[in-house]
Design a protein around this motif. Structure first.
Motif, PDB file in Angstrom:
ATOM      1  N   PRO A 151       0.835  -1.201   0.000  1.00 18.01           N
ATOM      2  CA  PRO A 151       0.000   0.000   0.000  1.00 18.01           C
ATOM      3  C   PRO A 151       0.868   1.250   0.000  1.00 18.01           C
ATOM      4  CG  PRO A 151       0.113  -0.919   2.203  1.00 18.01           C
ATOM      5  CD  PRO A 151       0.836  -1.877   1.294  1.00 18.01           C
ATOM      6  N   SER A 152       0.327   2.346  -0.504  1.00 17.37           N
ATOM      7  CA  SER A 152       1.067   3.604  -0.428  1.00 17.37           C
ATOM      8  C   SER A 152       0.999   4.118   1.007  1.00 17.37           C
ATOM      9  CB  SER A 152       0.472   4.632  -1.392  1.00 17.37           C
ATOM     10  OG  SER A 152      -0.871   4.870  -1.073  1.00 17.37           O
ATOM     11  N   GLY A 153       1.979   4.875   1.404  1.00 18.63           N
ATOM     12  CA  GLY A 153       1.989   5.454   2.738  1.00 18.63           C
ATOM     13  C   GLY A 153       2.196   4.460   3.863  1.00 18.63           C
ATOM     14  N   LEU A 154       2.926   3.410   3.579  1.00 18.90           N
ATOM     15  CA  LEU A 154       3.204   2.385   4.586  1.00 18.90           C
ATOM     16  C   LEU A 154       3.976   3.015   5.750  1.00 18.90           C
ATOM     17  CD1 LEU A 154       2.963  -0.702   5.002  1.00 18.90           C
ATOM     18  CD2 LEU A 154       5.172  -0.942   3.874  1.00 18.90           C
ATOM     19  N   ALA A 155       3.499   2.817   6.976  1.00 16.48           N
ATOM     20  CA  ALA A 155       4.169   3.374   8.159  1.00 16.48           C
ATOM     21  C   ALA A 155       5.591   2.822   8.249  1.00 16.48           C
ATOM     22  CB  ALA A 155       3.391   3.016   9.425  1.00 16.48           C
ATOM     23  N   ALA A 156       6.524   3.672   8.614  1.00 15.10           N
ATOM     24  CA  ALA A 156       7.921   3.253   8.689  1.00 15.10           C
ATOM     25  C   ALA A 156       8.111   2.071   9.635  1.00 15.10           C
ATOM     26  CB  ALA A 156       8.801   4.429   9.121  1.00 15.10           C
ATOM     27  N   ALA A 157       7.367   2.062  10.743  1.00 20.69           N
ATOM     28  CA  ALA A 157       7.505   0.960  11.707  1.00 20.69           C
ATOM     29  C   ALA A 157       7.105  -0.371  11.074  1.00 20.69           C
ATOM     30  CB  ALA A 157       6.648   1.233  12.946  1.00 20.69           C
ATOM     31  N   VAL A 158       6.059  -0.363  10.253  1.00 22.39           N
ATOM     32  CA  VAL A 158       5.616  -1.585   9.569  1.00 22.39           C
ATOM     33  C   VAL A 158       6.644  -1.983   8.523  1.00 22.39           C
ATOM     34  CG1 VAL A 158       3.828  -2.576   8.078  1.00 22.39           C
ATOM     35  CG2 VAL A 158       3.189  -1.113  10.003  1.00 22.39           C
ATOM     36  N   ASP A 187      -6.795  -5.246   6.872  1.00 19.74           N
ATOM     37  CA  ASP A 187      -6.032  -4.054   7.257  1.00 19.74           C
ATOM     38  C   ASP A 187      -4.639  -4.458   7.755  1.00 19.74           C
ATOM     39  OD1 ASP A 187      -5.633  -1.320   7.625  1.00 19.74           O
ATOM     40  OD2 ASP A 187      -6.382  -1.360   9.688  1.00 19.74           O
ATOM     41  N   SER A 188      -4.061  -5.481   7.101  1.00 24.22           N
ATOM     42  CA  SER A 188      -2.746  -5.977   7.532  1.00 24.22           C
ATOM     43  C   SER A 188      -1.835  -6.225   6.348  1.00 24.22           C
ATOM     44  CB  SER A 188      -2.897  -7.288   8.303  1.00 24.22           C
ATOM     45  OG  SER A 188      -3.607  -7.095   9.495  1.00 24.22           O
ATOM     46  N   LEU A 189      -0.555  -5.994   6.571  1.00 27.03           N
ATOM     47  CA  LEU A 189       0.468  -6.399   5.618  1.00 27.03           C
ATOM     48  C   LEU A 189       0.879  -7.814   5.994  1.00 27.03           C
ATOM     49  CD1 LEU A 189       2.491  -5.804   3.327  1.00 27.03           C
ATOM     50  CD2 LEU A 189       4.061  -4.953   5.084  1.00 27.03           C
ATOM     51  N   VAL A 190       0.833  -8.718   5.030  1.00 29.73           N
ATOM     52  CA  VAL A 190       1.217 -10.103   5.266  1.00 29.73           C
ATOM     53  C   VAL A 190       2.537 -10.352   4.557  1.00 29.73           C
ATOM     54  CG1 VAL A 190       0.588 -12.532   4.978  1.00 29.73           C
ATOM     55  CG2 VAL A 190      -1.174 -10.826   5.492  1.00 29.73           C
ATOM     56  N   VAL A 191       3.518 -10.795   5.332  1.00 30.34           N
ATOM     57  CA  VAL A 191       4.841 -11.152   4.817  1.00 30.34           C
ATOM     58  C   VAL A 191       4.918 -12.672   4.865  1.00 30.34           C
ATOM     59  CG1 VAL A 191       7.334 -10.921   5.114  1.00 30.34           C
ATOM     60  CG2 VAL A 191       5.806  -9.058   5.841  1.00 30.34           C
ATOM     61  N   SER A 192       5.118 -13.276   3.708  1.00 29.48           N
ATOM     62  CA  SER A 192       5.158 -14.735   3.623  1.00 29.48           C
ATOM     63  C   SER A 192       6.494 -15.164   3.031  1.00 29.48           C
ATOM     64  CB  SER A 192       4.001 -15.202   2.732  1.00 29.48           C
ATOM     65  OG  SER A 192       4.075 -16.579   2.505  1.00 29.48           O
ATOM     66  N   VAL A 193       7.183 -16.040   3.732  1.00 31.07           N
ATOM     67  CA  VAL A 193       8.450 -16.596   3.251  1.00 31.07           C
ATOM     68  C   VAL A 193       8.300 -18.111   3.286  1.00 31.07           C
ATOM     69  CG1 VAL A 193      10.953 -16.710   3.578  1.00 31.07           C
ATOM     70  CG2 VAL A 193       9.704 -14.616   4.218  1.00 31.07           C
ATOM     71  N   LEU A 239       1.092  -8.034   9.945  1.00 34.90           N
ATOM     72  CA  LEU A 239       1.394  -6.765  10.608  1.00 34.90           C
ATOM     73  C   LEU A 239       0.256  -5.780  10.358  1.00 34.90           C
ATOM     74  CD1 LEU A 239       5.071  -6.494   9.309  1.00 34.90           C
ATOM     75  CD2 LEU A 239       4.287  -7.486  11.475  1.00 34.90           C
ATOM     76  N   PRO A 240      -0.409  -5.306  11.416  1.00 33.31           N
ATOM     77  CA  PRO A 240      -1.523  -4.375  11.223  1.00 33.31           C
ATOM     78  C   PRO A 240      -1.058  -3.059  10.596  1.00 33.31           C
ATOM     79  CG  PRO A 240      -1.029  -4.614  13.554  1.00 33.31           C
ATOM     80  CD  PRO A 240      -0.152  -5.572  12.811  1.00 33.31           C
ATOM     81  N   LEU A 241      -1.858  -2.567   9.669  1.00 29.29           N
ATOM     82  CA  LEU A 241      -1.550  -1.295   9.012  1.00 29.29           C
ATOM     83  C   LEU A 241      -2.253  -0.129   9.693  1.00 29.29           C
ATOM     84  CD1 LEU A 241      -1.929  -2.463   5.320  1.00 29.29           C
ATOM     85  CD2 LEU A 241       0.192  -1.974   6.550  1.00 29.29           C
ATOM     86  N   GLY A 242      -3.173  -0.425  10.590  1.00 25.41           N
ATOM     87  CA  GLY A 242      -4.018   0.600  11.202  1.00 25.41           C
ATOM     88  C   GLY A 242      -3.412   1.283  12.396  1.00 25.41           C
ATOM     89  N   SER A 243      -4.240   1.507  13.402  1.00 29.35           N
ATOM     90  CA  SER A 243      -3.897   2.344  14.546  1.00 29.35           C
ATOM     91  C   SER A 243      -2.715   1.819  15.352  1.00 29.35           C
ATOM     92  CB  SER A 243      -5.113   2.515  15.457  1.00 29.35           C
ATOM     93  OG  SER A 243      -5.557   1.242  15.904  1.00 29.35           O
ATOM     94  N   ALA A 244      -2.531   0.508  15.479  1.00 31.20           N
ATOM     95  CA  ALA A 244      -1.401  -0.016  16.258  1.00 31.20           C
ATOM     96  C   ALA A 244      -0.086   0.389  15.616  1.00 31.20           C
ATOM     97  CB  ALA A 244      -1.490  -1.534  16.373  1.00 31.20           C
ATOM     98  N   ALA A 245      -0.004   0.290  14.296  1.00 29.31           N
ATOM     99  CA  ALA A 245       1.221   0.665  13.593  1.00 29.31           C
ATOM    100  C   ALA A 245       1.472   2.162  13.711  1.00 29.31           C
ATOM    101  CB  ALA A 245       1.142   0.248  12.129  1.00 29.31           C
ATOM    102  N   ARG A 246       0.398   2.969  13.603  1.00 24.52           N
ATOM    103  CA  ARG A 246       0.576   4.416  13.725  1.00 24.52           C
ATOM    104  C   ARG A 246       1.031   4.786  15.132  1.00 24.52           C
ATOM    105  NH1 ARG A 246      -3.782   4.294  10.256  1.00 24.52           N
ATOM    106  NH2 ARG A 246      -5.320   4.473  11.917  1.00 24.52           N
ATOM    107  N   ALA A 247       0.513   4.132  16.159  1.00 23.24           N
ATOM    108  CA  ALA A 247       0.909   4.435  17.543  1.00 23.24           C
ATOM    109  C   ALA A 247       2.380   4.139  17.754  1.00 23.24           C
ATOM    110  CB  ALA A 247       0.054   3.644  18.527  1.00 23.24           C
ATOM    111  N   VAL A 248       2.852   2.998  17.237  1.00 23.62           N
ATOM    112  CA  VAL A 248       4.273   2.651  17.357  1.00 23.62           C
ATOM    113  C   VAL A 248       5.105   3.691  16.632  1.00 23.62           C
ATOM    114  CG1 VAL A 248       6.034   0.968  16.692  1.00 23.62           C
ATOM    115  CG2 VAL A 248       3.900   0.182  17.724  1.00 23.62           C
TER     116      VAL A 248
END
Length: 137
Positions: free
Chosen positions: A28-35, A68-74, A121-130
């Motif tokens: 997504p655009s505007g991905l929080a740096a913490a995420v 509302d989550s980024l999923v990283v799959s390896v 990894l949540p993209l919403g409020s938890a990521a913004r708070a971190v």
């Protein structure tokens, strides 16, 4: 370069004539740096584990957005992790990085072999708070 490009650079250093690594996805655009940092570190650590331990021929790294989550799959086609093997620092750090953002990281070894690391990894409020805490706000 972005997250996918940065992870592909890590993959470039770990690719061998025996190990093929593919990195793909949509972010997504505007991905929080913490995420972004957590996703990079999780993917990088998982790739290092594949390179060191898996005896894999193929590893696929994929980034996707589900709800509302980024999923990283390896996912690799290597030897897997033997049942009862204690988690080392690397596997523990994968889970901790996801948990810091209110997410989770699951590590599975299917019966037919290989290992799957899936971090949500949540993209919403938890990521913004971190992010706000790390920015000093």
């Amino acid at each position: 370069m972005g997250l996918i490009g940065a992870v592909d650079q890590v993959a470039d250093r770990l690719r061998t004539p025996v190990l093929t690594i593919r990195v793909s996805g949509v972010l997504p655009s505007g991905l929080a740096a913490a995420v972004e940092v957590a996703a990079y570190r999780i993917a990088s650590e998982a790739l290092a584990n594949v390179s060191k331990h898996a005896r894999a021929g193929l590893c696929v790294v994929d980034f996707s957005v589900i709800s509302d989550s980024l999923v990283v799959s390896v996912v690799d086609d290597g030897a897997g992790i033997a049942a009862g093997t204690p988690s080392g620092v690397g596997l523990i750090s994968l889970r901790e990085r996801a948990a810091e953002l209110g997410g989770r990281c699951e590590i599975e070894c299917p019966p037919d072999g290989g290992t799957t690391v899936r971090a949500t990894l949540p993209l919403g409020s938890a990521a913004r708070a971190v992010q706000e805490v790390s920015d000093g706000r």
